[in-house]
Design a protein around this motif. Sequence first.
Motif, PDB file in Angstrom:
ATOM      1  N   LEU A  56      37.710 -67.110 -15.543  1.00  0.00           N
ATOM      2  CA  LEU A  56      37.026 -67.972 -14.145  1.00  0.00           C
ATOM      3  C   LEU A  56      38.965 -67.561 -13.119  1.00  0.00           C
ATOM      4  O   LEU A  56      39.056 -67.108 -12.053  1.00  0.00           O
ATOM      5  N   HIS A  57      40.396 -68.260 -13.725  1.00  0.00           N
ATOM      6  CA  HIS A  57      40.832 -68.175 -13.170  1.00  0.00           C
ATOM      7  C   HIS A  57      41.887 -67.472 -12.465  1.00  0.00           C
ATOM      8  O   HIS A  57      42.116 -66.709 -11.398  1.00  0.00           O
ATOM      9  N   GLU A  58      41.813 -66.171 -12.910  1.00  0.00           N
ATOM     10  CA  GLU A  58      42.226 -64.758 -12.879  1.00  0.00           C
ATOM     11  C   GLU A  58      40.935 -64.334 -11.913  1.00  0.00           C
ATOM     12  O   GLU A  58      41.975 -62.976 -10.903  1.00  0.00           O
ATOM     13  N   VAL A  59      40.030 -64.097 -12.680  1.00  0.00           N
ATOM     14  CA  VAL A  59      39.168 -63.104 -11.479  1.00  0.00           C
ATOM     15  C   VAL A  59      38.798 -63.418 -10.524  1.00  0.00           C
ATOM     16  O   VAL A  59      39.034 -63.232  -9.449  1.00  0.00           O
ATOM     17  N   GLY A  60      39.000 -65.162 -10.346  1.00  0.00           N
ATOM     18  CA  GLY A  60      38.953 -65.839  -8.434  1.00  0.00           C
ATOM     19  C   GLY A  60      40.600 -65.507  -7.987  1.00  0.00           C
ATOM     20  O   GLY A  60      40.983 -64.985  -6.711  1.00  0.00           O
ATOM     21  N   ARG A  61      41.159 -65.511  -8.651  1.00  0.00           N
ATOM     22  CA  ARG A  61      42.687 -64.546  -8.069  1.00  0.00           C
ATOM     23  C   ARG A  61      42.985 -63.624  -7.832  1.00  0.00           C
ATOM     24  O   ARG A  61      42.795 -63.282  -6.749  1.00  0.00           O
ATOM     25  N   MET A  62      42.296 -62.832  -8.657  1.00  0.00           N
ATOM     26  CA  MET A  62      41.869 -61.279  -7.994  1.00  0.00           C
ATOM     27  C   MET A  62      40.850 -61.164  -6.905  1.00  0.00           C
ATOM     28  O   MET A  62      41.268 -60.129  -6.113  1.00  0.00           O
ATOM     29  N   ALA A  63      40.088 -61.633  -6.854  1.00  0.00           N
ATOM     30  CA  ALA A  63      38.971 -61.408  -6.301  1.00  0.00           C
ATOM     31  C   ALA A  63      39.160 -62.193  -5.114  1.00  0.00           C
ATOM     32  O   ALA A  63      38.570 -62.147  -4.027  1.00  0.00           O
ATOM     33  N   GLU A  64      40.303 -63.415  -4.903  1.00  0.00           N
ATOM     34  CA  GLU A  64      40.219 -63.853  -3.185  1.00  0.00           C
ATOM     35  C   GLU A  64      40.592 -62.647  -1.816  1.00  0.00           C
ATOM     36  O   GLU A  64      40.554 -61.326  -2.593  1.00  0.00           O
ATOM     37  N   ASN A  65      39.793 -63.142  -0.815  1.00  0.00           N
ATOM     38  CA  ASN A  65      39.460 -61.997   0.235  1.00  0.00           C
ATOM     39  C   ASN A  65      38.903 -61.099  -0.307  1.00  0.00           C
ATOM     40  O   ASN A  65      39.633 -59.985   0.294  1.00  0.00           O
ATOM     41  N   SER A  66      38.656 -60.780  -1.355  1.00  0.00           N
ATOM     42  CA  SER A  66      37.837 -59.754  -1.215  1.00  0.00           C
ATOM     43  C   SER A  66      36.444 -59.517  -1.230  1.00  0.00           C
ATOM     44  O   SER A  66      36.135 -60.606  -1.011  1.00  0.00           O
ATOM     45  N   ALA A  67      35.913 -57.897  -1.137  1.00  0.00           N
ATOM     46  CA  ALA A  67      33.979 -58.149  -1.389  1.00  0.00           C
ATOM     47  C   ALA A  67      33.561 -59.297  -2.672  1.00  0.00           C
ATOM     48  O   ALA A  67      32.259 -58.710  -2.080  1.00  0.00           O
ATOM     49  N   VAL A  68      34.644 -59.358  -3.174  1.00  0.00           N
ATOM     50  CA  VAL A  68      33.777 -60.033  -4.707  1.00  0.00           C
ATOM     51  C   VAL A  68      34.163 -61.399  -4.792  1.00  0.00           C
ATOM     52  O   VAL A  68      34.611 -61.978  -4.141  1.00  0.00           O
ATOM     53  N   THR A  69      32.564 -62.119  -4.639  1.00  0.00           N
ATOM     54  CA  THR A  69      32.497 -63.464  -4.884  1.00  0.00           C
ATOM     55  C   THR A  69      32.767 -63.888  -6.945  1.00  0.00           C
ATOM     56  O   THR A  69      32.444 -63.342  -7.695  1.00  0.00           O
ATOM     57  N   ALA A  70      33.855 -64.833  -6.804  1.00  0.00           N
ATOM     58  CA  ALA A  70      33.674 -65.804  -8.600  1.00  0.00           C
ATOM     59  C   ALA A  70      33.056 -66.525  -8.874  1.00  0.00           C
ATOM     60  O   ALA A  70      32.609 -66.493  -7.910  1.00  0.00           O
ATOM     61  N   GLY A  71      32.269 -65.865  -9.573  1.00  0.00           N
ATOM     62  CA  GLY A  71      31.427 -66.873 -10.223  1.00  0.00           C
ATOM     63  C   GLY A  71      31.853 -67.750 -11.801  1.00  0.00           C
ATOM     64  O   GLY A  71      32.168 -66.953 -12.825  1.00  0.00           O
ATOM     65  N   ALA A  72      31.253 -68.555 -11.635  1.00  0.00           N
ATOM     66  CA  ALA A  72      31.214 -69.905 -13.074  1.00  0.00           C
ATOM     67  C   ALA A  72      29.469 -69.391 -13.813  1.00  0.00           C
ATOM     68  O   ALA A  72      28.631 -68.606 -12.783  1.00  0.00           O
ATOM     69  N   GLN A  73      29.626 -69.765 -14.900  1.00  0.00           N
ATOM     70  CA  GLN A  73      28.533 -69.589 -15.466  1.00  0.00           C
ATOM     71  C   GLN A  73      27.566 -71.161 -15.886  1.00  0.00           C
ATOM     72  O   GLN A  73      26.382 -71.071 -16.733  1.00  0.00           O
ATOM     73  N   ASN A  74      28.601 -72.339 -15.258  1.00  0.00           N
ATOM     74  CA  ASN A  74      27.676 -73.731 -15.920  1.00  0.00           C
ATOM     75  C   ASN A  74      28.868 -74.469 -15.051  1.00  0.00           C
ATOM     76  O   ASN A  74      29.423 -74.351 -14.655  1.00  0.00           O
TER      77      ASN A  74
END
Length: 258
Positions: A48-66
Motif C-alpha cells: 500500500l505504501h508504494e502504490v499510494g505513493r505512486m498513485a498520488e495526484n493520479s487518476a488512480v486511488t490506492a485502497g486497502a482491503q481491510n
Amino acid sequence: MARRPMMAANWKMNKTVREAEEYTAALLPRAADAEEVDVAVCVPFTCLHEVGRMAENSAVTAGAQNFYYEDSGAFTGEVSAPMLPDVGAGTVIVGHSERREVIVETDEMVSRKTKRALEADILPIVCVGETKGERDAGGMWEKVSGQVRQVVEVLDDGESVVFAYEPIWAIGTGDTATPEDAQDAIGRIRDLLRETKGDDFADSVRILYGGSVKPENAAEIMAQKDIDGALVGGASLEVESFVELIGAAQNATTQTEQ
Ligand code: PGA
C-alpha cells in the motif's frame, strides 16, 4: 442522475511490492485516459505504501482491503483507519465475503468499520451478498437486505458509501451472475436505499457488481441501469484485462449519454 462509474481492483492476497510497482507504473497512464471512470486498486497492506505513493495526484486511488475499527492500541496484527491515509489510501473494502466467511466478520463489525472509515475520510466499498445455498432456498433478499440495512443505520445525513453486491457463489468461480440477476439484486438494493434514505441518496449512491467480472462479460453487466461499476478480483491482477474493464465502464457512460 448520472452516477460516475467506478472500477475497483481487489488484488486479495497477491503480489509482491516489486510486482505492485510494475503494475502501477503500467496502469497509471492508461487509467488517465478513462476520464469518466473512478479507478481504484485495493492492494495488500505490504504494497500500500508504494502504490499510494505512486498513485498520488493520479487518476488512480490506492485502497486497502481491510482495517480494524479501533484507532490504536493493543490489537496485534491489525491496522487502523487513520493509518490508511497516512500511506496514501483513499478507499477501503469493508466486509468482503472472504472476510465474513473465513475470518468470521459479523454484520456489526462491518457497520462499525464503515462508520470508522467515513470518520477517517476514507471511502468504504461495502460488500454484501448471499451464498448459493441462501439463493437456492429463496433467501437472497433476506440476507442482502439485512446486510444493507445494518450499514445504512450508521450513516448520518450527508454520509455515503459505495456498495458492492457480490453473490458469494460467483466470486472466483467463473460462474458470473447473469446481468439480469445482478441488475435485479442491485435494483432492489437501490429501492431499499430509496425507502430508508430518500431519493437523493438512492440516486447518487454507487452500487457495484462483483463476482467473476472479466473483459468478456463486462459490457453486458455495465449496461444494466442500476450497476455503476465492478469490484474485480481475478481479472484485475493483469494490467491488460483491468484496463479493458475500465474501458468497458467508460464505454457504458458514453452509451448512456447518447
Ligand atoms: P473475482 O473476485 O472477480 O475473482 O470473482 C471478486 C471479489 O472477490 O471482489
